[in-house]
Design a protein around this motif. Structure first.
Motif, short mmCIF file in Angstrom:
data_model
loop_
_atom_site.label_atom_id
_atom_site.label_comp_id
_atom_site.label_asym_id
_atom_site.label_seq_id
_atom_site.Cartn_x
_atom_site.Cartn_y
_atom_site.Cartn_z
N HIS A 60 35.61 34.41 33.08
CA HIS A 60 35.24 34.93 34.40
C HIS A 60 36.22 34.44 35.47
O HIS A 60 36.62 35.21 36.35
N ASN A 61 36.59 33.16 35.39
CA ASN A 61 37.54 32.61 36.36
C ASN A 61 38.91 33.27 36.22
O ASN A 61 39.61 33.51 37.21
N ARG A 62 39.31 33.58 35.00
CA ARG A 62 40.59 34.24 34.80
C ARG A 62 40.58 35.66 35.34
O ARG A 62 41.57 36.15 35.87
N ALA A 63 39.45 36.33 35.20
CA ALA A 63 39.36 37.73 35.63
C ALA A 63 39.35 37.87 37.15
O ALA A 63 39.62 38.95 37.67
N GLN A 64 39.02 36.80 37.86
CA GLN A 64 38.96 36.87 39.32
C GLN A 64 40.34 37.03 39.94
O GLN A 64 40.48 37.53 41.05
N ILE A 65 41.40 36.56 39.25
CA ILE A 65 42.77 36.65 39.76
C ILE A 65 43.53 37.60 38.85
O ILE A 65 43.78 37.31 37.69
N SER A 66 43.88 38.76 39.38
CA SER A 66 44.46 39.82 38.56
C SER A 66 45.98 39.85 38.58
O SER A 66 46.58 40.54 37.76
N SER A 67 46.62 39.15 39.51
CA SER A 67 48.08 39.24 39.62
C SER A 67 48.63 37.93 40.22
O SER A 67 47.87 37.09 40.73
N LYS A 68 49.95 37.80 40.16
CA LYS A 68 50.60 36.64 40.75
C LYS A 68 50.44 36.64 42.27
O LYS A 68 50.29 35.59 42.89
N ARG A 69 50.45 37.82 42.86
CA ARG A 69 50.26 37.94 44.30
C ARG A 69 48.88 37.42 44.70
O ARG A 69 48.74 36.70 45.69
N GLU A 70 47.88 37.75 43.90
CA GLU A 70 46.52 37.26 44.16
C GLU A 70 46.44 35.74 43.98
O GLU A 70 45.78 35.04 44.73
N ARG A 71 47.14 35.23 42.98
CA ARG A 71 47.14 33.78 42.74
C ARG A 71 47.78 33.03 43.90
O ARG A 71 47.31 31.97 44.32
N ASN A 72 48.88 33.57 44.43
CA ASN A 72 49.53 32.95 45.58
C ASN A 72 48.59 32.91 46.79
O ASN A 72 48.55 31.93 47.53
#
Length: 286
Positions: A93-105
């Motif tokens: 679930h935690n992995r699915a919340q961030i879909s891209s590197k842009r979102e991670r940044n």
């Protein structure tokens, strides 16, 4: 209030509604209880219960998803296979919340902004606007070649400048993970590409905070504010560090009223050198 609903399943007597219970009038059997209440589960003291909608937590710009995400909680009652299953579900679930590197940044930068805001005791409005400014910089592709920590600190500094909140670069760098060079590079990019409505900082905004830090009496603070006006009229503020001008005015006011204050103490509070303070002090004396 009592109305006949149906017959009692035990004695075939009449059943009457009493409050939230259906009771047989013959044998006293409670046929039904705890009726479902379709009303709101909250009380309102501000709008006199006119808005009967039930909502969750308010939306916030300081979260990458506006605060709409869910979270799988933890429970000590789960054991063995069930506990491992929920651990896997939580991880996925935690992995699915961030879909891209842009979102991670964005997640990392927003976390850094919230940390700095909390350390400097700034308002939630400054926090939200700094997050919006960082998001605007990301949409304009200004982050290439620059650090996320620098842009997070620069967004807070730029927001403080536009909102008239007196905070220096040195104060930000003390609690931020960015260096002064990273902050200034990011701030220059924000100011140049986004056209921020920033102007020169008024030294008067620093006077109350510095006076409190130096434990100076109210009379000294008031005199220092008047000296700031004098310095502005004489053109002593233009091109100078506003924090240094505020410290020089406080030192001058303390000297006039016989309050013990050294140039080193005032300069340290304003995070400037004694030479910077002494230059403004000398011209005020003239």
């Amino acid at each position: 209030m009592s109305t006949t609903v149906t017959q009692c399943p035990e004695c075939n007597g009449s059943v009457k509604q009493q409050g939230v219970e259906s009771v047989c009038s013959g044998c006293g059997l409670v046929v039904g209880e705890d009726a479902i209440d379709p009303g709101p589960e909250w009380r309102s003291f501000s709008d006199d219960d006119t808005d009967r909608a039930r909502t969750g937590a308010p939306l916030t710009r300081s979260r990458h998803d506006r605060g709409l995400s869910t979270k799988i909680g933890r429970s000590t009652r789960l054991k063995g296979r069930k506990r491992r299953q929920f651990a896997r579900l939580r991880r996925e679930h935690n992995r699915a919340q961030i879909s891209s590197k842009r979102e991670r940044n964005k997640v990392y930068a927003f976390t850094e902004i919230r940390r700095i805001i909390s350390s400097m005791a700034l308002s939630d409005a400054i926090r939200d606007r700094a997050c919006v400014l960082f998001e605007s910089a990301q949409n304009e592709d200004l982050l290439k070649g620059r650090t996320l920590e620098g842009f997070a600190a620069a967004a807070i500094y730029a927001t403080c400048r536009t909102e008239g909140v007196a905070r220096t670069v040195d104060e930000l760098c003390t609690v931020a993970k960015a260096t002064q060079a990273e902050l200034r590079a990011a701030y220059d990019a924000l100011n140049r590409e986004l056209g921020l409505p920033t102007g020169p900082i008024d030294p008067r905004e620093y006077v109350p905070r510095f006076a409190t830090a130096l434990e100076l009496p109210t009379a000294v603070r008031q005199r220092a504010e008047r000296l700031v006006d004098v310095a502005q009229d004489r053109g002593l503020v233009s091109g100078r560090n506003p924090a240094g001008v505020a410290a020089a005015c406080l030192y001058t006011a303390a000297q006039e009223q016989g309050v013990a204050l050294t140039q080193a103490e005032a300069a340290e509070t304003a995070d400037v050198t004694p030479v910077t303070l002494r230059g403004t002090y000398t011209e005020l004396q003239e």
